[in-house]
Design a protein around this motif. Structure first.
Motif, PDB file in Angstrom:
ATOM      1  N   UNK A 708       0.849  -1.185   0.000  1.00 26.10           N
ATOM      2  CA  UNK A 708       0.000   0.000   0.000  1.00 26.10           C
ATOM      3  C   UNK A 708       0.884   1.235   0.000  1.00 26.10           C
ATOM      4  N   UNK A 709       0.351   2.326  -0.534  1.00 23.98           N
ATOM      5  CA  UNK A 709       1.149   3.550  -0.645  1.00 23.98           C
ATOM      6  C   UNK A 709       0.287   4.772  -0.396  1.00 23.98           C
ATOM      7  N   UNK A 710       0.933   5.821   0.063  1.00 29.65           N
ATOM      8  CA  UNK A 710       0.275   7.112   0.225  1.00 29.65           C
ATOM      9  C   UNK A 710       1.111   8.191  -0.427  1.00 29.65           C
ATOM     10  N   UNK A 711       0.467   9.080  -1.168  1.00 27.12           N
ATOM     11  CA  UNK A 711       1.163  10.175  -1.849  1.00 27.12           C
ATOM     12  C   UNK A 711       0.564  11.497  -1.379  1.00 27.12           C
ATOM     13  N   UNK A 712       1.425  12.426  -1.006  1.00 27.15           N
ATOM     14  CA  UNK A 712       0.972  13.777  -0.675  1.00 27.15           C
ATOM     15  C   UNK A 712       1.780  14.767  -1.515  1.00 27.15           C
ATOM     16  N   UNK A 713       1.190  15.941  -1.756  1.00 28.14           N
ATOM     17  CA  UNK A 713       1.809  16.955  -2.624  1.00 28.14           C
ATOM     18  C   UNK A 713       2.033  18.222  -1.803  1.00 28.14           C
ATOM     19  N   UNK A 732      -2.014   5.540   5.743  1.00 25.86           N
ATOM     20  CA  UNK A 732      -3.000   4.937   6.655  1.00 25.86           C
ATOM     21  C   UNK A 732      -4.368   4.808   5.981  1.00 25.86           C
ATOM     22  N   UNK A 733      -4.717   5.796   5.147  1.00 25.42           N
ATOM     23  CA  UNK A 733      -5.980   5.696   4.404  1.00 25.42           C
ATOM     24  C   UNK A 733      -5.964   4.497   3.462  1.00 25.42           C
ATOM     25  N   UNK A 734      -4.819   4.261   2.842  1.00 28.32           N
ATOM     26  CA  UNK A 734      -4.699   3.109   1.940  1.00 28.32           C
ATOM     27  C   UNK A 734      -4.824   1.808   2.707  1.00 28.32           C
ATOM     28  N   UNK A 735      -4.201   1.727   3.880  1.00 32.49           N
ATOM     29  CA  UNK A 735      -4.300   0.522   4.706  1.00 32.49           C
ATOM     30  C   UNK A 735      -5.741   0.285   5.144  1.00 32.49           C
ATOM     31  N   UNK A 742      -3.688   2.673  -3.008  1.00 37.20           N
ATOM     32  CA  UNK A 742      -2.870   3.877  -3.048  1.00 37.20           C
ATOM     33  C   UNK A 742      -3.790   5.080  -2.831  1.00 37.20           C
ATOM     34  N   UNK A 743      -3.279   6.076  -2.129  1.00 38.96           N
ATOM     35  CA  UNK A 743      -4.029   7.306  -1.895  1.00 38.96           C
ATOM     36  C   UNK A 743      -3.290   8.459  -2.559  1.00 38.96           C
ATOM     37  N   UNK A 744      -3.995   9.170  -3.447  1.00 37.11           N
ATOM     38  CA  UNK A 744      -3.438  10.327  -4.155  1.00 37.11           C
ATOM     39  C   UNK A 744      -4.480  11.436  -4.124  1.00 37.11           C
ATOM     40  N   UNK A 745      -4.076  12.647  -3.847  1.00 39.53           N
ATOM     41  CA  UNK A 745      -5.010  13.777  -3.752  1.00 39.53           C
ATOM     42  C   UNK A 745      -6.159  13.460  -2.792  1.00 39.53           C
ATOM     43  N   UNK A 746      -5.825  12.692  -1.732  1.00 41.88           N
ATOM     44  CA  UNK A 746      -6.766  12.314  -0.671  1.00 41.88           C
ATOM     45  C   UNK A 746      -7.860  11.359  -1.155  1.00 41.88           C
ATOM     46  N   UNK A 751      -4.904  -0.661  -6.510  1.00 40.97           N
ATOM     47  CA  UNK A 751      -3.884  -0.477  -7.543  1.00 40.97           C
ATOM     48  C   UNK A 751      -4.444  -0.734  -8.942  1.00 40.97           C
ATOM     49  N   UNK A 752      -5.331  -1.704  -9.063  1.00 46.09           N
ATOM     50  CA  UNK A 752      -5.920  -2.001 -10.379  1.00 46.09           C
ATOM     51  C   UNK A 752      -6.681  -0.774 -10.901  1.00 46.09           C
ATOM     52  N   UNK A 753      -7.439  -0.137 -10.003  1.00 39.72           N
ATOM     53  CA  UNK A 753      -8.172   1.070 -10.395  1.00 39.72           C
ATOM     54  C   UNK A 753      -7.211   2.210 -10.724  1.00 39.72           C
ATOM     55  N   UNK A 754      -6.110   2.281  -9.979  1.00 42.08           N
ATOM     56  CA  UNK A 754      -5.112   3.320 -10.219  1.00 42.08           C
ATOM     57  C   UNK A 754      -4.550   3.194 -11.635  1.00 42.08           C
TER      58      UNK A 754
END
Length: 868
Positions: A708-713, A732-735, A742-746, A751-754
């Motif tokens: 799982x991954x989290x991305x912040x900008x 934590x949101x991804x978990x 994965x969480x991007x832009x909140x 991952x398949x959807x990503x």
């Protein structure tokens, strides 16, 4: 240290090296007379024939390459009794106590009980053993207990028979491998191994040579199967089996030596006595250590971050080393060491327990004195017998160790020893200094010893620790080799101002004095921390994968106008170019401000100047280790841990350093089962997709091993602790989304959807290029995405409450609004069939909005951010 500990450890390490030699018969020829003369000495005899011929090959190998080994190996009086060659080769037919120690270590490493080993000793090897490749543990992992059959045909992947390299660590599908070529691959591997062994450094210093040999054998034997005899799935590497055998043998030897039973064979053969301590160390407070805040300056942030991150690995490595030195063990006793955690094997004796306590006190006295309780290393251990390492019991003991480690987290600091205020804190400050408090950490007093140190740049003062971290962060991008010496070693170049644990000194500038330092025992370790662009790893000394990748300035940066964005005066531009030239020549790390500028389009400078933070780790790792394997053994667990670590510590940094798209991504840490990266925000999003796809391939597509991954900008000037917290929140949101997300832009997606949303992004960009939609429509898609998300939440609430508040109905209009905008605004510059085609094409966005809802923000925001 008792010399016999080294002799036993190295004999345990060498005991199966004959397997490597035997499989390389095309290169390593043994005279039949030698085999016949030594068969009765080293080989079991069963059903009228000798078995396990590799034992004779072990003897032949040692005999053949004796000149490449430290001279002590050939001394008859080195250590305790027996010749080294007999000690290493006699494990299948032991005749004295020390040989039985190696034999027992070999059995326990393999997870055999007494009866299983007797059967194994009488079994015939795989007919085509020279064509046998290493199976991957990842393919067979299952936490539900639904394991594959113990048949080679059940497994579809194998590792290539090649040396360790970021290019060779991925398992390969069987149908794409040429098994007929395997024997030649063994020959090539063995030839290169012997060639490198001849050039291995520091033969005059056995402790150093052994560390170098361990590293060399890791490079050449990580993908060679240990077992090719009987009904086995060859999924344990020869490297891990050999090293764990060395660790077990050392512990058994010291246990019986210190208990006065070293000459009693029956006690050595005993499976029930608790002879071992499985010891684990855990670095507490890693996040606070790396992302500490409170200083008055943001200067040297990239160097500090790199230095602190490296210091975590350094402290963990040296803490495990100090434990071994205190107990009287070699470095081979350290079974696992990654991401601030280590595990080693020790004898279960009062002496060893006292030494563990003493070492822990030394380590934590230093850490608490320097970091005021924010960081500590917790040492936990459990007792174990030989029978506890048998497959059925070992997972239970490993769980027990995990529980002890978890308990230790609630008692990180010995309050009786360290409780209360820091008594001499104020006394450490000097009133005659310009800045009394360190401007980098804001916690420790500035030191007069580092005042005006050139490493500090415009800041004229710092505490010793921050200066040392800047020193490390500066040197890591310039130098590939690092020496660990005693603190009083004669080093005239730069070094630490504050030796680690008041014992270990670190320097990158001791090349000319190496032999002298090694001869007098002052050189404790010598590491190469680099991997070349070609994927080559150092073979003459110890290779350590603890450095990561940091982007530095190069020639192309002098031609990159993005750095000049926003600089209006010619004078400012010239000053910046001059500074980049200086930084290029000094191999300085790129600043986070300049890394954020790399998010802009190179020619037009369109886009958003921002940093992306990616934090990721493997899901349910504890569950995988505790119940994911069908058969448990110490060597199998070591293989799994090491292979997991390779992806993060070898492959990820190599990809960042060699792929143009990712070369501006900065590694804060990558190892064990997790990573933390900083880079241009759009490159980070692209890398996240690469990460998920490559990791899936690395674990053979096993759906039970995910990450799982989290991305912040962020804007580049934000405090480093703040961006760390936001990235952690995203992870934590991804978990919480049942992991594998994965969480991007909140927004959180699987991952398949990503991957699907990335395809949608490309299609929307095509619409923009063809003038199907304009920027206004892009922003409306963002609005519709938000409304679609609200609609979904509203309908879910309706199912629960049975009613909807009138004021919440507005979001239900998004479909009609979308249809209106579709007809009115799509393809404004187009006419006739082209306009109809555009409307039909863009109409599919409504389906996406229904399917993905708020997650449509992920592709839409990427396009908006890239076109500003």
């Amino acid at each position: 240290m008792d010399e016999t500990v080294y002799k036993v450890a190295i004999a345990g390490y060498f005991h199966d090296i004959g397997k490597f030699a035997e499989r390389a018969k095309g290169h390593f020829h043994v005279d039949p007379e030698f085999i016949n003369n030594h068969a009765n000495l080293y080989q079991p005899f069963f059903n009228g024939r000798h078995t396990h011929q590799h034992a004779v090959y072990t003897a032949a190998f040692i005999d053949r390459i004796e000149k490449f080994l430290p001279k002590e190996f050939s001394k008859g009086n080195w250590g305790h009794a027996d010749s080294f060659i007999n000690l290493a080769a006699g494990h299948h037919k032991p005749e004295n106590p020390l040989q039985w120690i190696i034999a027992m270590a070999d059995r326990v490493s393999s997870g055999f009980d007494r009866n299983e080993f007797d059967n194994y000793n009488n079994e015939i090897g795989i007919k085509d053993y020279r064509k046998t490749r290493l199976f991957t543990l990842f393919e067979g992992i299952n936490t539900d207990g639904k394991w594959k059959d113990d048949s080679p045909n059940s497994y579809k992947f194998r590792y290539p028979l090649k040396e360790l390299s970021p290019k060779n660590i991925f398992p390969v599908a069987c149908e794409s491998m040429d098994n007929e070529h395997a024997s030649k691959e063994y020959d090539t591997l063995f030839f290169n191994f012997v060639d490198a062994l001849e050039r291995l450094s520091h033969k005059q210093c056995i402790p150093l040579w052994l560390e170098h040999f361990d590293s060399l054998f890791m490079i050449y034997a990580s993908y060679i199967p240990a077992a090719t005899v009987g009904n086995v799935v060859p999924d344990v590497s020869l490297y891990d089996h050999s090293k764990t055998t060395a660790a077990l043998a050392s512990a058994i030897y010291l246990y019986h030596l210190q208990n006065g039973s070293i000459g009693e064979v029956e006690k050595i053969k005993d499976y029930i006595d608790k002879k071992f301590l499985i010891v684990t160390g855990d670095f507490y407070g890693i996040q606070d250590f790396i992302f500490t805040e409170g200083g008055s300056t943001n200067k040297a942030v990239a160097k500090l971050l790199r230095g602190r991150s490296f210091a975590v690995s350094l402290i963990s490595e040296l803490a495990s080393d100090m434990l071994c030195r205190e107990i009287g063990l070699t470095s081979c006793s350290i079974i696992l060491n990654a991401a601030g955690k280590f595990t080693l094997l020790a004898p279960n004796t009062k002496e060893a327990k006292d030494k563990i306590k003493s070492a822990e006190e030394k380590i934590n006295d230093w850490l608490i004195r320097i970091f005021f309780g924010e960081s500590a290393i917790g040492i936990s251990f459990i007792e174990a017998s030989c029978s506890d390492f048998v497959s059925k019991k070992f997972s239970e003991r490993w769980d027990s160790l995990s529980q002890e480690t978890e308990k230790r987290k609630y008692n990180k600091i010995n309050l009786e020893r360290h409780g209360g205020v820091v008594g001499d804190y104020l006394d450490q400050f000097r009133n005659d200094l310009d800045k009394k408090l360190c401007p980098f950490c804001g916690k420790r007093p500035s030191s007069p010893e580092v005042e005006n140190d050139k490493l500090l740049g415009d800041e004229k003062s710092a505490c010793k620790i921050c200066r040392d971290h800047i020193y490390i962060g500066t040197k890591l991008v310039k130098e590939s080799r690092i020496a660990v010496t005693t603190k009083d070693a004669e080093i005239y170049g730069d070094k630490l101002k504050k030796p680690i644990f008041d014992f270990y000194q670190i320097s990158f500038d001791v090349t000319e004095k190496l032999n002298g330092l090694a001869n007098n025992g002052a050189l404790l370790k010598y590491w190469d921390i680099s991997i070349s662009k070609e994927g080559n790893i150092a073979k003459d000394i110890t290779a350590k994968f603890i450095n990561g990748y940091v982007p530095v300035y190069d020639e192309s940066d002098l031609q990159d106008n993005r750095y000049l964005a926003g600089k209006k005066s010619e004078q400012k531009k010239l000053e910046l170019i001059e500074q980049i030239t200086i930084d290029k020549d000094n191999k300085a790390p790129k600043t986070f401000s300049h890394i954020s500028l790399k998010a802009l389009e190179k020619d037009t400078h369109l886009g958003t100047e921002a940093l992306g933070i990616l934090k990721a780790d493997v899901d349910n790792l504890g569950l995988i280790f505790s119940c994911g394997l069908k058969r448990y053994s110490l060597s199998r667990l070591a293989t799994l841990s090491r292979q997991m670590n390779y992806y993060f510590s070898i492959y990820v940094p190599y990809v960042l350093s060699t792929q143009e798209a990712f070369k501006d991504i900065y590694t804060v840490f990558a190892g064990g089962d997790d990573l933390f990266l900083i880079g241009p925000w759009n490159r980070i999003v692209e890398f996240a997709l690469f990460l998920s796809e490559s990791f899936k391939g690395y674990v053979c597509g096993n759906v039970q091993i995910t990450l799982s991954a989290g991305i912040s900008v962020h804007k580049p000037g934000e405090p480093i602790s703040s961006i760390s917290e936001r990235a952690e929140t995203a992870l934590k949101k991804s978990k919480a989304n049942e992991r594998n997300s994965v969480t991007v832009f909140e927004e959180t997606v699987k991952w398949k959807e990503f991957g699907e949303l990335n395809t949608i992004k490309k299609e929307i960009e095509t619409w923009m290029d063809k003038s199907f939609i304009n920027n206004a429509m892009l922003f409306r898609l963002n609005t519709f995405s938000h409304m679609a998300k609200q609609e979904k939440e509203l309908l879910e609430g309706l199912e629960e409450k049975g009613e909807i508040d009138v004021e919440d109905w507005d979001c239900l209009k998004w479909k009609s609004n979308f249809k209106y905008n579709l007809v009115r605004n799509i393809g404004k510059k187009l006419k006739g069939d082209e306009k109809d085609k555009a409307i039909k094409d863009v109409e599919k966005a409504a389906i996406w909005l229904v399917q993905y809802g708020g997650a449509m923000k992920i592709p839409v925001w990427q396009i908006i951010y890239n076109q500003r």
